[in-house]
Motif scaffolding. Structure first.
Motif, mmCIF file in Angstrom:
data_model
loop_
_atom_site.group_PDB
_atom_site.id
_atom_site.type_symbol
_atom_site.label_atom_id
_atom_site.label_comp_id
_atom_site.label_asym_id
_atom_site.label_seq_id
_atom_site.Cartn_x
_atom_site.Cartn_y
_atom_site.Cartn_z
ATOM 1 N N PHE A 28 0.845 -1.183 0.000
ATOM 2 C CA PHE A 28 0.000 0.000 0.000
ATOM 3 C C PHE A 28 0.888 1.242 0.000
ATOM 4 O O PHE A 28 1.456 1.609 1.025
ATOM 5 N N SER A 29 1.006 1.889 -1.152
ATOM 6 C CA SER A 29 1.840 3.079 -1.224
ATOM 7 C C SER A 29 1.504 3.860 -2.482
ATOM 8 O O SER A 29 0.938 3.329 -3.443
ATOM 9 N N ASP A 30 1.875 5.146 -2.479
ATOM 10 C CA ASP A 30 1.700 5.972 -3.662
ATOM 11 C C ASP A 30 2.523 5.421 -4.825
ATOM 12 O O ASP A 30 2.099 5.484 -5.981
ATOM 13 N N GLY A 63 -3.993 8.610 -3.902
ATOM 14 C CA GLY A 63 -2.911 8.274 -2.992
ATOM 15 C C GLY A 63 -3.071 8.928 -1.634
ATOM 16 O O GLY A 63 -4.116 9.503 -1.295
ATOM 17 N N ASP A 64 -2.003 8.886 -0.850
ATOM 18 C CA ASP A 64 -2.020 9.410 0.514
ATOM 19 C C ASP A 64 -1.211 10.698 0.596
ATOM 20 O O ASP A 64 -1.729 11.793 0.381
ATOM 21 N N TRP A 106 -5.760 2.865 3.693
ATOM 22 C CA TRP A 106 -5.498 2.202 2.416
ATOM 23 C C TRP A 106 -6.501 1.077 2.182
ATOM 24 O O TRP A 106 -6.891 0.371 3.113
ATOM 25 N N ARG A 107 -6.882 0.918 0.910
ATOM 26 C CA ARG A 107 -7.782 -0.162 0.501
ATOM 27 C C ARG A 107 -7.171 -0.916 -0.691
ATOM 28 O O ARG A 107 -6.421 -0.334 -1.486
ATOM 29 N N HIS A 108 -7.526 -2.172 -0.809
ATOM 30 C CA HIS A 108 -7.105 -2.957 -1.969
ATOM 31 C C HIS A 108 -7.840 -2.458 -3.211
ATOM 32 O O HIS A 108 -9.023 -2.112 -3.163
ATOM 33 N N GLY A 109 -7.124 -2.440 -4.336
ATOM 34 C CA GLY A 109 -7.740 -2.063 -5.595
ATOM 35 C C GLY A 109 -8.405 -3.247 -6.269
ATOM 36 O O GLY A 109 -8.257 -4.395 -5.842
ATOM 37 N N PHE A 168 -8.516 5.612 0.956
ATOM 38 C CA PHE A 168 -9.888 6.057 1.209
ATOM 39 C C PHE A 168 -9.899 7.257 2.141
ATOM 40 O O PHE A 168 -9.221 7.266 3.174
ATOM 41 N N ARG A 169 -10.669 8.270 1.770
ATOM 42 C CA ARG A 169 -10.874 9.447 2.623
ATOM 43 C C ARG A 169 -12.354 9.639 2.874
ATOM 44 O O ARG A 169 -13.170 9.549 1.955
ATOM 45 N N THR A 170 -12.703 9.937 4.109
ATOM 46 C CA THR A 170 -14.080 10.291 4.428
ATOM 47 C C THR A 170 -14.381 11.680 3.879
ATOM 48 O O THR A 170 -13.473 12.436 3.500
ATOM 49 N N LEU A 171 -15.644 12.031 3.856
ATOM 50 C CA LEU A 171 -16.016 13.375 3.419
ATOM 51 C C LEU A 171 -15.376 14.410 4.326
ATOM 52 O O LEU A 171 -14.879 15.453 3.864
#
Length: 233
Positions: free
Chosen positions: A6-8, A126-127, A167-170, A187-190
């Motif tokens: 899980f990385s950019d 990404g993050d 991070w989430r799996h694609g 993943f980002r919340t609103l």
């Protein structure tokens, strides 16, 4: 969750691997949600701001830049994947130009231009690279300019997992078998998306939730923030 999984960097590796099938998917209009909802939504959102110049971040094969250029807008598209940029350049018309540039380089100030609007259409997954890119927006925009982002709607994209950043799996579910090595995504919340805008002093002027005509659920989230003369870098 290991950094290698899980990385950019992993996201960029996936796009290098899947550039060719992605171009075919766009050319064939095989992504239903784009054809029915999200492509038209982002074009309309940009045109509503009436920009003279646009920076298309993560432009891919250039479909959005072309759609804006035919409306008389000067567009610079940037992407880090050479194969996608080659496709964009082959099809470019008046008002379009393209440059290979990473998000890190853009955030570091390598692009010495200002724009009326900066659009990121499903290109911020990404993050840390995303946080730095958004923070750099005021330095890339003219006073009164806008940062416009279309992304997966958090409530829909969350699925059955916990509603919190991470991070989430694609997955390439629904795509052709030509796709492989799906990119992870952050993943980002609103609340987190709005915090990115507030952190750099952008005034939120637009929140849209385009609905899918078949499911009645949000197909995406569109956010627009305006740069004031006070917070221009």
């Amino acid at each position: 969750m290991s950094d290698s999984e899980f990385s950019d960097k992993k996201i960029l590796q996936s796009w290098h691997s899947n550039a060719a099938p992605w171009i075919r998917a766009i050319d064939g209009a095989t992504i239903a949600s784009r054809k029915l909802v999200t492509d038209g939504a982002i074009v309309a959102a940009v045109l509503d701001h009436r920009p003279g110049s646009v920076l298309d971040v993560g432009c891919g094969e250039g479909w959005l830049a072309r759609a804006l250029a035919i409306n008389g807008i000067e567009v610079l598209g940037i992407d880090a994947v050479p194969e996608l940029l080659e496709a964009a350049r082959r099809r470019a018309g008046p008002g379009e130009s393209y440059r290979q540039l990473s998000y890190e380089a853009l955030a570091a100030g390598e692009l010495r231009q200002r724009f009326d609007l900066m659009v990121c259409n499903f290109s911020l997954i990404g993050d840390t690279s995303v946080a730095r890119l958004v923070a750099a927006a005021p330095a890339l925009l003219n006073p009164g300019g806008h940062l416009l982002v279309q992304t997966l709607h958090p409530l829909v994209a969350c699925g059955d997992t916990e509603y919190r950043d991470g991070w989430r799996h694609g997955s390439w579910d629904g795509f052709s078998e030509d796709f492989r090595d799906p990119a992870p995504w952050y993943f980002r919340t609103l609340e987190s998306w709005l915090a990115l805008y507030r952190r750099i002093g952008l005034e939120l002027v637009l929140v849209q939730e385009p609905l899918h005509p078949e499911t009645g659920r949000p197909a995406s989230l569109i956010l627009s923030g305006r740069v004031s003369a006070d917070n221009r870098v």
